[in-house]
Design an enzyme around this catalytic site. Structure first.
Site, mmCIF file in Angstrom:
data_model
loop_
_atom_site.group_PDB
_atom_site.id
_atom_site.type_symbol
_atom_site.label_atom_id
_atom_site.label_comp_id
_atom_site.label_asym_id
_atom_site.label_seq_id
_atom_site.Cartn_x
_atom_site.Cartn_y
_atom_site.Cartn_z
ATOM 1 N N GLY A 73 8.329 -12.622 -40.227
ATOM 2 C CA GLY A 73 7.265 -12.964 -41.159
ATOM 3 C C GLY A 73 7.516 -14.057 -42.547
ATOM 4 N N SER A 76 7.163 -14.531 -50.111
ATOM 5 C CA SER A 76 6.916 -15.530 -51.473
ATOM 6 C C SER A 76 8.222 -16.785 -51.245
ATOM 7 C CB SER A 76 6.785 -15.207 -52.540
ATOM 8 O OG SER A 76 7.814 -14.279 -52.598
ATOM 9 N N GLY A 77 9.659 -16.206 -50.900
ATOM 10 C CA GLY A 77 10.688 -16.728 -51.143
ATOM 11 C C GLY A 77 11.301 -17.956 -49.738
ATOM 12 N N GLY A 78 10.556 -17.248 -48.469
ATOM 13 C CA GLY A 78 10.946 -17.667 -47.489
ATOM 14 C C GLY A 78 9.907 -17.471 -46.048
ATOM 15 N N VAL A 80 11.155 -15.120 -42.394
ATOM 16 C CA VAL A 80 12.074 -14.173 -41.844
ATOM 17 C C VAL A 80 11.932 -14.308 -40.194
ATOM 18 C CG1 VAL A 80 13.051 -11.979 -41.625
ATOM 19 C CG2 VAL A 80 11.461 -12.842 -43.852
ATOM 20 N N ASP A 188 12.030 -3.829 -57.191
ATOM 21 C CA ASP A 188 10.978 -4.252 -55.772
ATOM 22 C C ASP A 188 10.690 -3.706 -54.901
ATOM 23 O OD1 ASP A 188 8.494 -6.148 -55.565
ATOM 24 O OD2 ASP A 188 9.911 -7.708 -54.342
HETATM 25 P P1 ATP Z 1 7.600 -11.205 -51.049
HETATM 26 O O1 ATP Z 1 8.341 -12.598 -50.084
HETATM 27 O O2 ATP Z 1 6.463 -11.560 -51.483
HETATM 28 O O3 ATP Z 1 8.458 -10.339 -51.706
HETATM 29 P P2 ATP Z 1 7.821 -9.621 -47.708
HETATM 30 O O4 ATP Z 1 8.872 -8.897 -48.916
HETATM 31 O O5 ATP Z 1 6.548 -9.066 -47.270
HETATM 32 O O6 ATP Z 1 7.486 -10.151 -49.577
HETATM 33 P P3 ATP Z 1 10.033 -11.237 -47.344
HETATM 34 O O7 ATP Z 1 10.753 -10.674 -47.350
HETATM 35 O O8 ATP Z 1 10.709 -12.713 -47.056
HETATM 36 O O9 ATP Z 1 8.850 -10.799 -47.221
HETATM 37 O O10 ATP Z 1 9.655 -10.109 -45.842
HETATM 38 C C1 ATP Z 1 8.272 -10.764 -45.229
HETATM 39 C C2 ATP Z 1 8.571 -9.662 -43.293
HETATM 40 O O11 ATP Z 1 9.297 -10.110 -42.596
HETATM 41 C C3 ATP Z 1 8.406 -8.475 -44.312
HETATM 42 O O12 ATP Z 1 6.546 -8.031 -44.588
HETATM 43 C C4 ATP Z 1 8.456 -7.586 -42.771
HETATM 44 O O13 ATP Z 1 7.489 -7.854 -42.118
HETATM 45 C C5 ATP Z 1 9.447 -8.980 -41.970
HETATM 46 N N1 ATP Z 1 11.056 -8.572 -42.881
HETATM 47 C C6 ATP Z 1 11.979 -8.641 -43.283
HETATM 48 N N2 ATP Z 1 13.244 -8.582 -43.397
HETATM 49 C C7 ATP Z 1 13.150 -7.620 -42.145
HETATM 50 C C8 ATP Z 1 13.698 -7.105 -40.928
HETATM 51 N N3 ATP Z 1 15.610 -6.638 -41.762
HETATM 52 N N4 ATP Z 1 13.494 -6.314 -39.820
HETATM 53 C C9 ATP Z 1 12.517 -6.830 -39.400
HETATM 54 N N5 ATP Z 1 11.889 -6.658 -40.173
HETATM 55 C C10 ATP Z 1 11.842 -8.354 -41.134
#
Ligand code: ATP
Ligand code: MG
Length: 351
Positions: A73, A76-78, A80, A188
């Site tokens: 994933g 906006s912050g980085g 995953v 959020d």
């Molecule tokens: P924003 O950064 O704008 O809030 P976001 O929530 O999509 O957007 P992230 O929190 O960095 O950004 O997560 C990116 C994606 O990574 C998520 O949409 C999800 O699909 C995946 N992801 C995040 N955390 C996990 C996790 N613990 N297990 C599985 N997938 C995850």
């Protein structure tokens, strides 16, 4: 891999388990026995064909112990990543947040995140560890193998009421914990912050991260991410409370039911309103609601108990848990595991 001493590695790579090892963090494992500074414990090994997801409370983790499987994933912050503990085989999600702020603040954030690691709620994604490393904050999170609700609705388009009631109940249990036990506003709630797994579990993630980033930068209300699910009182800069999370929850659940963001006419609406038009509409116009010809009265009532312009008109997370929409399906055999288990795990998620 500097200080990792392997005691025995004579088995071929594909044969698990490696029977004994010593990690950089000083954790020694021999079969099911694990010895670290907390003492000696018995830990269960994953069975054949079972993905060793991150139930790893007993393992001390350092970044050196983790190897990347793939990127899952981007926010906006980085980024995953799906990572595997090199010696135990458990899977985790590693979220790395690049931060352009003073070192003192970064350390403070890691400190606060460590406090948040104490979450004792099955509907909040566990943050096992947090590190400050090379100018970035890394969070080792429980891996949720079916991604987020955003990934789910991309595949199934809409979620039927019985399943949705179950999703709602689990999110509300997470919110009751945050609001009534931890006394924090999530700030959020959106589809990408509600994660799901093949067992049918739904968990809230990113609790505290955005608020902490903003406050540590001296801008408590600076927000990075999407404004789509933000309540009217927040958009207009008024004071807000727990009920702003309830607004967001209502929009997410309505989106899952109708298959598109409720402020858009349809999924394939040609042009999105501009950023300012959308914020103007959320603040000025009557709120969206569930069409009564397509949904049950209980569902329509649940949605309008969440999506109210005046925060005082919204029900609390605790009250919503006993709403007739949640109660209606409680004793029915609704198996979210079958729904989520049938989905493809999300693949590449670059935005
Ligand atoms: P924003 O950064 O704008 O809030 P976001 O929530 O999509 O957007 P992230 O929190 O960095 O950004 O997560 C990116 C994606 O990574 C998520 O949409 C999800 O699909 C995946 N992801 C995040 N955390 C996990 C996790 N613990 N297990 C599985 N997938 C995850
Ligand atoms: Mg997120």
């Amino acid at each position: 891999m500097k200080s990792v001493k392997q005691l025995k590695l004579s088995v071929p790579a594909q044969q698990t388990p490696i029977t004994s090892f010593l990690t950089a963090s000083g954790t020694f494992q021999e079969g099911d026995l694990l010895l670290n500074h907390k003492g000696l414990r018995l830990v269960s090994q994953p069975k054949d064909n079972e993905s060793p997801v991150s139930d790893a409370k007993d393992i001390d983790i350092t970044l050196e112990d983790l190897e990347t499987v793939k990127v899952i994933g981007k926010g906006s912050g980085g980024v995953v990543q799906l990572v595997r503990h090199k010696w135990v085989g458990n899977l985790f999600a590693l979220k790395v947040i690049q931060m352009n702020i003073q070192e003192e603040f970064r350390k403070q954030i890691v400190q606060e995140l460590k406090i948040n690691q104490g979450s004792q709620c099955p509907h909040i994604v566990v943050c096992h560890h947090s590190f400050y490393h090379n100018g970035a904050i890394s969070l080792v999170l429980e891996y949720m193998d079916r991604g987020s609700l955003a990934d789910v609705i991309k595949q199934v388009k809409t979620i039927l009421e019985p399943y949705l009631a179950n999703v709602c109940k689990q999110v509300l249990q997470g919110l009751v914990y945050l609001h009534h036990e931890r006394h924090v506003i999530h700030r959020d709630i959106k589809p990408s912050n509600l994660l799901v797994n093949h067992k049918g579990e739904v968990k809230i993630t990113d609790f505290g991260v955005s608020a902490m980033l903003a406050s540590s930068m001296g801008q408590r209300d600076t927000f990075v991410g999407t404004y789509n699910y933000m309540s009217p009182e927040r958009i207009s800069g008024k004071t807000y409370d727990y009920s702003s999370d309830i607004w967001s929850l209502g929009l997410v659940i309505l989106e899952c039911a109708i298959g598109h963001f409720p402020y858009l006419q349809s999924e394939d609406q040609q042009s999105w309103p501009s950023f300012y038009e959308l914020l103007g509409t959320i603040v000025e116009s009557p709120p969206p609601s569930a069409p009564p010809d397509q949904f049950s009265p209980e569902f329509c009532s649940f949605i309008s108990s969440c999506i109210q312009k005046d925060p005082r008109d919204r029900l609390s997370s605790l009250e919503l848990l006993s709403h007739p929409f949640i109660k209606k399906f409680e004793d029915k055999d609704v198996n979210l595991g079958v729904l989520f288990g049938s989905l493809e795990p999300p693949v590449s998620l670059a935005r």
